[in-house]
Structure formats: C-alpha cells, structure tokens
Design a protein around this motif. Structure first.
Motif, short mmCIF file in Angstrom:
data_model
loop_
_atom_site.label_atom_id
_atom_site.label_comp_id
_atom_site.label_asym_id
_atom_site.label_seq_id
_atom_site.Cartn_x
_atom_site.Cartn_y
_atom_site.Cartn_z
N SER A 21 0.77 -1.14 0.12
CA SER A 21 0.00 0.21 0.03
C SER A 21 0.92 1.33 0.04
O SER A 21 2.09 1.15 -0.20
CB SER A 21 -1.16 -0.13 1.23
OG SER A 21 -0.08 0.36 2.38
N ASP A 22 0.37 2.35 0.16
CA ASP A 22 1.12 3.49 0.24
C ASP A 22 1.35 3.89 1.58
O ASP A 22 1.79 5.18 1.87
CB ASP A 22 0.28 4.89 -0.43
CG ASP A 22 -0.94 5.08 0.05
OD1 ASP A 22 -1.41 4.22 1.05
OD2 ASP A 22 -1.69 6.19 -0.17
N GLY A 23 1.23 2.96 2.35
CA GLY A 23 1.32 3.51 3.88
C GLY A 23 2.65 2.84 4.69
O GLY A 23 3.70 2.95 3.66
N GLY A 39 4.84 -7.70 11.71
CA GLY A 39 4.82 -6.38 11.26
C GLY A 39 3.21 -5.65 11.31
O GLY A 39 2.48 -6.19 10.64
N ILE A 40 3.22 -4.63 11.50
CA ILE A 40 1.95 -3.62 11.77
C ILE A 40 1.80 -2.96 10.70
O ILE A 40 2.81 -1.93 10.50
CB ILE A 40 1.79 -2.89 13.25
CG1 ILE A 40 1.89 -4.12 14.16
CG2 ILE A 40 0.39 -2.28 13.35
CD1 ILE A 40 1.69 -3.51 15.79
N ARG A 41 0.69 -2.73 9.84
CA ARG A 41 0.80 -1.51 8.81
C ARG A 41 -0.18 -0.54 9.33
O ARG A 41 -1.12 -0.62 9.98
CB ARG A 41 0.17 -2.42 7.49
CG ARG A 41 0.93 -3.33 6.90
CD ARG A 41 0.32 -4.22 6.03
NE ARG A 41 1.29 -4.95 5.00
CZ ARG A 41 1.93 -6.21 5.07
NH1 ARG A 41 1.61 -6.83 6.45
NH2 ARG A 41 2.80 -6.50 4.19
N TYR A 42 0.43 0.55 8.91
CA TYR A 42 -0.59 1.86 9.16
C TYR A 42 -0.73 2.50 7.57
O TYR A 42 0.21 2.92 6.82
CB TYR A 42 0.50 2.94 9.88
CG TYR A 42 0.55 2.45 11.24
CD1 TYR A 42 -0.33 2.86 12.40
CD2 TYR A 42 1.64 1.54 11.57
CE1 TYR A 42 0.05 2.45 13.66
CE2 TYR A 42 1.71 1.21 12.78
CZ TYR A 42 0.85 1.65 13.87
OH TYR A 42 1.14 1.28 15.29
N PRO A 43 -1.90 2.91 7.24
CA PRO A 43 -2.40 3.60 6.20
C PRO A 43 -1.85 4.98 6.27
O PRO A 43 -1.30 5.65 7.26
CB PRO A 43 -4.06 3.36 6.13
CG PRO A 43 -4.18 3.34 7.50
CD PRO A 43 -3.19 2.58 8.17
#
Length: 1002
Positions: free
Chosen positions: A222-224, A269-273
C-alpha cells in the motif's frame, strides 16, 4: 591528609590485638579494593573460614568508617586491615589494594552448546600470565572454609548470590531465568570486574538487556507504512537460554513492555495507512522509542503538504513575581505543527514541509536578539519583565495575558499590628501611573516584600497586578528583624515562643502598641530557670538525678512542651545521656542517632535507666525498621545512607508514616558542617521535638553552632548567610555587641554546665561496657559447655519449680560464666591468659600511662590468681586484698599512697573488699565478671565513688560477647531476684521462670 587522619583515627580506636590482626591480614594480601568514589572508598577483607569477605566502607574526609561484620568494637580488625592496605596501595601508586597471589577468586566459564550456553565455575589463583585454574567441585560455603593451594578463597556477595541462584543446578545449560540472574551478578557495578570467559576467551558482561529494535519502512502492499520488530544489528550470536553475544560482551535478552498479542503483531509487522501518518509520528513512534531502538528507513515518512512557513510564538505565564516566556517555532497560522527540539510534532492532520534552513535562521535571531532558545522557558524578574513585553511583540506572536500584569505602581508604607501573640505585617502601595493600575491603595504581604528585598530586587509584586518599589532605607534598618519574625510566624500569624523577644524589641523600636507578647516562660529560662515548673520524671526511671541533672531535665521538659529544640552542652561526664532519657515517653516514637562507637552503650543505658521503654537497633547490613518500639537507635553513617527511610517514623497499623515524636542527636558536633551529607540527612528528619547532645558545640567556627541550632529550631538564627553577616563575621572582627546579641538569642535553648559549676556535688560516675571476643579455643569450650548446660538446666527445672531447683540450675550456669572469663577456671582446662584478661591488661596499661589508678574486682579469687602473672609480665604494679589478707589497712594505705612508685592497681575479691573501704585514689573501677546482683556491683564501685573523691569515676564492666554475660546484664534489670538466688537466698529466687533461666543460654 585525610588518609593520614583516617589511618591515625583507626589506629587509636584499635586495641593492640585488633591492630596486629589487621596488619597480618593486610600483609597477606587479603584486602581487595572494590571501588573508590569522590568521598567514599569500599574494600573487602578476605578472612580464612568466612564465606563472604566483609565490606569495609571508609569516608576519609569525614574520618568515619563502617564494617559489615557488626563488631561491637569501635574499630574491628577488618577496618584496621583496610586502612593499612589502603595506605600501602597509595604508597605503591595504586588507588586501592589489588590483592596478591595468596588469594584465590571465583572464575566463571561459559561454553557454546547445542541447546544453549553452558556454564561452569572455577577457582583462579594468580594474575597475568601466571594463572592456575581449578574446577570448583563443591559449594562456596564449603570451599571458603579451606585454604586452596595455600591461598585464601576470596568470595564476594555476588559470588554467594550466584550460588543461591544456581540452586541444585550448579553447572550446565542454565534456564533463562537463572541465566539472567547470573549475568546480573557478573556485570561490573562499580566493583572489581568478575573473571568471565567464553570458550576460553575473556568476555565482558552487561546486565542491561539487549533492547528490541523496530524498523519503520514503506509498505510495499500500500502507500502506507509498516512497523516491524527486527534483530538488533549489534547481536552477533544468540543462545537458546536467553543470552546473546554482542561482539565480546554477553548480555541477557530484553522484552517489550507490551502485551503478548502486541509483540506477536510487531513480529509479523503492523501496517499503518497513509492517513494515519500523523498519529504514527506523534503517538506510536514516540512510545516505541522509549522502549526500543527505532530505525526509520521509510522514504515516505513524513511527506509534507502545503506551503507553511516556520515562525516564532511566545507564550507568557506569571510564576510568582516572575514572567515566564516560552518561545516556540511553529508551522502555519494557525499552527499545524511545532518543533520539540529537532522533532516535528503535528498539531493537525496536515503535515507541513520542513524548512530546516528557515528554522536555523529563526533560532539564530532568537539567540542573538533575546538570548533565548526554542522550547526553553526563560524567567524574567519584575524589573526586566516591565520592559520585555514590547520587545517580544516586535519579534513574534504573543500568546497569553501574563505580560500585561507587569507595570509600575506607587511606593510602599509598612503597617504592623498584633495582639500580644499574633503578628500581622503588611505594606500598602500608593496608586501608580501604570496603564494597568486601577487607582486604589493595595496591600502586599510582608513575606513578598522581604523575599524581594533578600533577592536584591527593587520591586515587589502586588495582588491584582503591578509592581511597587521597595522602601530601601526602612528595610535596611528593620529588614533583618522583620525577616526573622516572619520566619518564626505560624500560618495563623502566631509567633513562635523563641521569637517573641525579637517581637518585643521591634515593638519598642517602632513604638508599636499591642505587640508586647507574654514572655513569662522565656524569662524563666533567661533567669537561671527561676519559675520553671518542676519536671514530672518518668515512673520507670531507675536513676536518682543530681540537682543539676534534675534542673536539666526540667529545662528539657519545658522546651519539649513548648515544641522547641534543646542543645544540652554539658561537659563530658555530667550525664547528658541520662538527662535526655528523662524526655522519652512510653508509647511515643523516638529516633536516637549516635556515633557507631557508643551504639551499644546507649542501648544498655536505655534498658538500665528506662526499662519500660522498648528499644531497637537499626544497624547492620540486614537492618530493618521496627514500627512497634518506643526508641529506634541508629548511627550517623546509617542515617546518611538511609535518609529517606529514617525521615519519618514508620507506620503503625494502618497509619501512614508520621514525624517522630522525638529525635536525639548524641555527639551532635557530627553535623557541624551543614553542607555535609550527614548534616543534610539530619535536617530532613521530621520530628515534633529535637534534642542535641554535645560537649563541644563549637570546635572551629560559629557556623558549627548555626548548623546544630538549624537542626533544633529552624529559623532561630536566620539563614546561614544571614547568620554569617549578622553574627559570625562581626564576632570574628571583635564585635562585643554581636556576641551579646547572639548569646541573648540562643540562651533559652542552650544549656551548658562546666564540671566546676557542680563541684559541690560528687563527681560524675560513668559506666561503660567493655566487650571482648572469645578466641577459637575459648569459643569451642564455651559452646560445648553451653550445649551441656542447657540440657542440665532444662532437666533440673522440669524436676521441680522450687527455689532449690533454681539454685541448682544457677550452679550449672556458673561454669558458663567462668568459661567466659578464663578457661583455667574450668576443671581439666589450662591457659596462660584469656581474651578478657588481655582486654583488662590493655585497658589498664592505657589508663596507668595517663596517671590514673584502678580497682579490679572479681568474685573469684581463682580468677585474681590468673590476673596477677599477666600484670606482672606487663610491668603493672599492684596490690591485692582478699579473704586471706591479714592487714587490710596496710594494703589500703599502700594503694592510697600518692607517691609515684605506689602500685596503680588493686586486685580485690568481692567478699573481702566489696564494702567498708574508701579507695578514692582510684578513679577507674573494673568489674571483671558480671554478678547476679547489680547492688553488689554498685557497692564495689562505691569504694572509689564516694565522699573525698575529686575526680570523675569510670566504671568498666568487662563482658564476653555472645555469652551468658550479655544476657545477665539484660536479665538483671528485669529479674533482680537472681542476685539473691546466687547468694543462697532461694526463697527470693522462687519467682524466676524456666523461660528466664533458659534465656541465659540462647
């Protein structure tokens, strides 16, 4: 110089035997330096047969010492060895002693293994290239009692702690918890670094766990962004049992301060938008940076939006009489982000594009023009604040209204009113020309005026805004007096009793009415106690006070009721301790701080003269507070170390810790330096009443008196600088007026009597307990007799409760008492001398060399027989009086003869010389063996302490440590009938219980 003073002080405090033992240990290399700090040196002394080398702490600047061994001696042989070895090390150019080849130490060996890091211990002897290692095949508690290859095993508390942590598993791959505990102990902490190797190569150990590492990267899906837990790049090798290798250092693995689920998510791994970028920057990453090491590799974070230029804002707040200004660099108008150091903190969803060059330009302008830095608040005094507002407004945006409160009002006029006990001082300000002045007269409290004057300010803040100029001339004349009274005024305006004379003086100077307080109590103090109410002495007081002691008790009681501190500064030997003991109350809580050398003497006197009081010694490495006792005894060294624990009395039941009811400082000159750590600790103690005891309240400078009185009655002599300018410096310059003023101020609170003032009474009689340690052979014999005697006493007491059985039990205890004095008194045992007789000889040599004479009492002529050859060998002349003496008067005349060649020592048996003799040539009395009946000891002491004696008499009780003799001293006061029983009057001993007699054998 401080090392020499410490060396000399310890040498004086040691007996020849103790010093000789210290020399032996120092020469054998048994002293190892642990650490050396600014004012503290810590060493360890390895003693054969002792599991852990005791820690000795030296304070050279304060000429004090402390040892973990808890010896009752003023200076033990560990301390002697430490100062000797330290001096030798300094002479050799070393900071602290390094030990020698005569000592062995514990080494720790790790090996790589398939299932983790394997562990083992070895014994290491030698140093450098000449090192010999031996596997440690048994526990340290066993090994430490042996000599290994001719060397003494040197173990530390850390070595023993590791052994306890290992438990049953002494080697091999350790569990994670055990491995972490071992590494914690092996990490240097100001001490000598442990000997640690990994597969034969030396390694370092750090107790600090390896921190988790976090990587912040761009999310490819994504772009996050993605935040992930990664391996620390410094870790070169991981082991299965929670240990890692970082280069050449072993460290335990750390853990995140997060829930298991959060740790699991971070590993994946934690993803952030992208829309959560501001929250990631302002919340998530700052939190993670507190617990981990964060690596930012993202190319997208942060990505600025918009064209927002940096600018400066000023937030103003009023803090007392000062204006606080906080400059901040912000982005946008209104602000959407601010700088916190070099970090951008978002204030809105928009993240601005940072212009670091513009930020640096703003920082430079702020520094050059206003001497400020962004994010650092600056405080401006009133006069500076009056002009700073306009400069700030021209530089940037002003936020807040505090700067508008700083304008100039009119002059001040003092107003002083009171009703005899209360005092109110205010100043009225005339209307001024300031833009914010409302035009009316306003008041300002005197504390604010005096505080501004003492700071050197020219203005003082007014309630409601504005500042008025101080009346400089009036304050120059009356300011110190007003400051003193304000410091002595309670919250309701009541002036403390010790400040009322100053209030009366001010009333006269200013011709003020209604200010003359009731000074009857203080007049009584100033008029040699005339009119002071009689003191109600404690019901349990076992001593009869002399006239001057009763007067002192009355004085202490009066000041105590008034809540005032008292400095009892009588000459040594006039009974300061006894007078202070009359102030202690059953059920209250008192803290008594004394030098280490008299700790045991204080405990003995409390138990003797105030038996109703419960007492606890807070001392030693395993010390703990007992909240149930009336009196807590401790030392200055412990007070300095445990200042937080001793600041208040411990909680009782559900109650919170509260101020002590009483705190007493003996030898209070110890806090003569108000800047010392021990004085600061004493000042922090909270107490309702304070007493200081010292025969030398001023040794070098008047500041020493200020320090003691600051502890007793804070504010009495003003601040330290005020005391110097008002008293110390003028007196040093020869001002008789300043000296008279000081005497007038402190007179009610300082009582000092010279011995010459009480010469009409009998000279003082002081009692001390001289304790000795039994040597190895004496201890083995004593413990064998104790085991047998305990069984015999228990058997006899079980056979019947009559007085006859108690007498037989006491006869069984007789052997223990004799064994504590001399092995030769026990059938079948022979010895040339004993520990107790050697202590007697050493002490006699000292006092005879100083021109004193002594009486030596024993109830056993057989013990006197064994003392005689020891005195003869030492060259101490003596005469003897016992049941076989034919011409008693001739013996007495010989001893009483003032000729220089007359014998300085008289040996006397209790039965023959305990009564009916006047031997005033002696001013020292030695009671070699404690007797059951304390009245008999008093009679023996009275041979020297009687009419005709013109010198203070010192009574020495010789007691063997950890024997029945110590328990006899305690039991005498509670069970005085034991004395009658020992003399054959069984009917008076029938009230003794089995528990009482068995307590003597514990």
């Amino acid at each position: 110089m401080s090392d020499d003073l410490l060396f000399a002080a310890v040498r004086r405090a040691c007996s020849p035997r103790v010093w000789s033992r210290g020399v032996e240990l120092a020469r054998s290399g048994a002293v190892i330096g642990e650490r050396e700090e600014e004012d503290e040196i810590v060493l360890r002394v390895a003693v054969p047969g002792v599991a852990v080398a005791p820690e000795v702490t030296l304070w050279p600047e304060e000429v004090e010492w402390d040892c973990e061994c808890q010896s009752r001696q003023e200076a033990c042989f560990h301390v002697a060895a430490a100062v000797i070895a330290l001096r030798r090390a300094h002479e050799a150019g070393d900071a602290v002693p390094q030990g020698s080849s005569l000592t062995a130490r514990v080494g720790y060996r790790f090996r790589r293994a398939p299932d983790g890091l394997s562990f083992d211990r070895v014994l290491v002897r030698g140093d450098g290239d000449d090192v010999e290692e031996t596997p440690l095949t048994e526990r340290l508690t066993v090994s430490s009692r042996k000599r290994i290859a001719g060397a003494t095993l040197f173990t530390t508390a850390a070595d023993m702690t590791i052994e306890v942590a290992l438990g049953a598993r002494q080697r091999g791959v350790l569990p994670v918890k055990t491995a972490r505990a071992v590494l914690k102990q092996l990490a240097p902490n100001g001490e000598r670094s442990p000997d640690v190797c990994l597969d034969g190569a030396p390694v370092m150990v750090r107790a600090e766990p390896v921190r988790p590492h976090i990587k912040v990267a761009d999310d490819r899906k994504s772009d996050g962004f993605i935040v992930k837990l990664v391996l620390d790049p410094e870790v070169t090798e991981r082991f299965a049992n929670g240990v890692v290798l970082c280069g050449e250092t072993l460290r335990p693995t750390g853990s995140l301060a997060l829930e298991k689920d959060q740790v699991r998510r971070l590993r994946a791994g934690i993803r952030y938008p992208r829309e959560q970028a501001a929250g990631l920057l302002s919340d998530v990453l700052p939190f993670l940076e507190k617990h981990t090491t964060v690596h930012r590799v993202s190319k997208r974070l942060p990505r600025p939006e918009g064209d927002h230029r940096p600018r400066i804002t000023f937030e103003t707040q009023r803090k007392g009489d000062q204006l606080a200004v906080l400059p901040t660099i912000v982005y946008g108008d209104p602000a959407i982000a601010r700088l916190d150091g070099q970090r951008l903190v978002p204030l809105a969803k928009i993240i601005p594009e940072r212009d670091r060059d513009a930020e640096e330009l703003l920082r430079g302008r702020l520094r050059r023009r206003l001497d400020m830095m962004p994010g650092r608040p600056v405080l401006y005094a009133a006069e500076e604040a009056l002009a700073i507002g306009e400069r700030l407004a021209a530089f940037g945006e002003l936020r807040g209204e505090a700067h508008r409160e700083f304008y100039r009002a009119g002059g001040l006029t003092p107003r002083i009113v009171g009703d005899g006990r209360k005092l109110a001082i205010t100043f009225e300000a005339e209307p001024g020309a300031g833009a914010g002045d409302g035009g009316g007269r306003r008041e300002v409290d005197a504390e604010q005026v005096i505080a501004a004057w003492e700071r050197g300010d020219g203005l003082v803040a007014l309630d409601g805004g504005g500042f008025a100029p101080l009346p400089a001339d009036w304050l120059e004349r009356y300011g110190p007096h007003i400051a003193f009274l304000l410091a002595a005024r309670a919250g309701d305006g009541t002036v403390q009793p010790w400040a009322r004379p100053a209030l009366a003086e001010l009333a006269v100077d200013l011709n003020a009415k209604g200010l003359d307080p009731d000074l009857d109590g203080l007049r009584a103090l100033a008029d040699d106690f005339a009119g002071l109410p009689a003191a109600t002495l404690p019901d349990d007081l076992t001593a009869t006070l002399r006239d001057y002691q009763e007067s002192g008790a009355r004085w202490l009681a009066f000041l105590g009721r008034a809540g005032l501190g008292a400095l009892l500064a009588d000459d040594m030997g006039l009974g300061k301790t006894l007078q202070a003991l009359t102030t202690l109350e059953v059920g209250a809580r008192a803290l008594v701080v004394v030098p280490t050398s008299v700790l045991h003497a204080w405990e003995d006197e409390i138990r003797r003269f105030r038996p109703a009081l419960t007492v606890h010694r807070y001392y030693g490495p395993s010390r703990s507070i007992d909240a149930t006792v009336d009196v807590t005894l401790t030392t200055y060294a412990i007070l300095r170390r445990d200042r937080d624990k001793l600041r208040r009395a411990p909680a009782r039941g559900r109650a919170e810790p509260a101020p002590w009811n009483m705190v007493i400082l003996d030898e209070a000159q110890t806090i003569k330096n108000p800047e010392s750590k021990v004085a600061q600790a004493a000042f922090e103690v909270e107490a309702e009443h304070r007493i200081a005891l010292t025969g030398t309240p001023v040794e070098n400078r008047l500041d020493e008196l200020w320090s003691i009185l600051f502890f007793l009655n804070r504010g009495l002599l003003g601040t330290r600088s005020d005391f110097r300018s008002r008293f110390a410096e003028p007196i040093a310059a020869g001002s008789a007026a300043a000296a008279a003023n000081l005497r007038q101020r402190i007179r009610p609170f300082v009582l000092r009597r010279r011995k010459s003032e009480v010469a009409r009474e009998l000279p003082p009689r002081t009692e001390v307990v001289l304790r000795c340690e039994l040597d190895r052979e004496e201890r083995e014999l004593y413990e064998a007799l104790q085991a047998a005697t305990r069984a015999e006493v228990a058997e006899r007491l079980a056979a019947g409760k009559g007085g006859a059985q108690i007498i037989k039990a006491l006869e069984a205890l007789l052997r223990l008492r004799q064994a504590a004095c001399h092995r030769g008194l026990i059938p079948g045992q022979e010895a040339a001398t004993s520990s107790k007789i050697e202590l007697l000889r050493e002490t006699l040599e000292e006092i005879v060399a100083e021109g004193h004479k002594a009486l030596v009492f024993s109830q056993w002529t057989s013990l006197l027989d064994r003392i005689e050859p020891v005195l003869t060998k030492a060259g101490l002349g003596f005469t003897r009086l016992d049941g076989s003496t034919r011409d008693r008067e001739a013996v007495v005349r010989t001893f009483q003869d003032p000729a220089p060649d007359a014998p300085p020592v008289m040996l006397i048996s209790l039965k023959a010389g305990g009564t009916g003799l006047t031997l005033t040539a002696a001013d020292h009395v030695f009671l070699v063996d404690p007797w059951w009946n304390p009245a008999v000891e008093d009679q023996a002491a009275d041979r020297a302490h009687r009419i005709g004696q013109d010198r203070p008499v010192l009574i020495h009780r010789l007691v063997a440590e950890n024997t029945v003799e110590e328990r006899i001293l305690a039991l005498q006061e509670r069970k005085r009938a034991i004395a009658d029983a020992a003399l054959g009057e069984a009917n008076q001993a029938a009230g003794l219980t089995k528990e009482d007699l068995l307590a003597l054998l514990e």
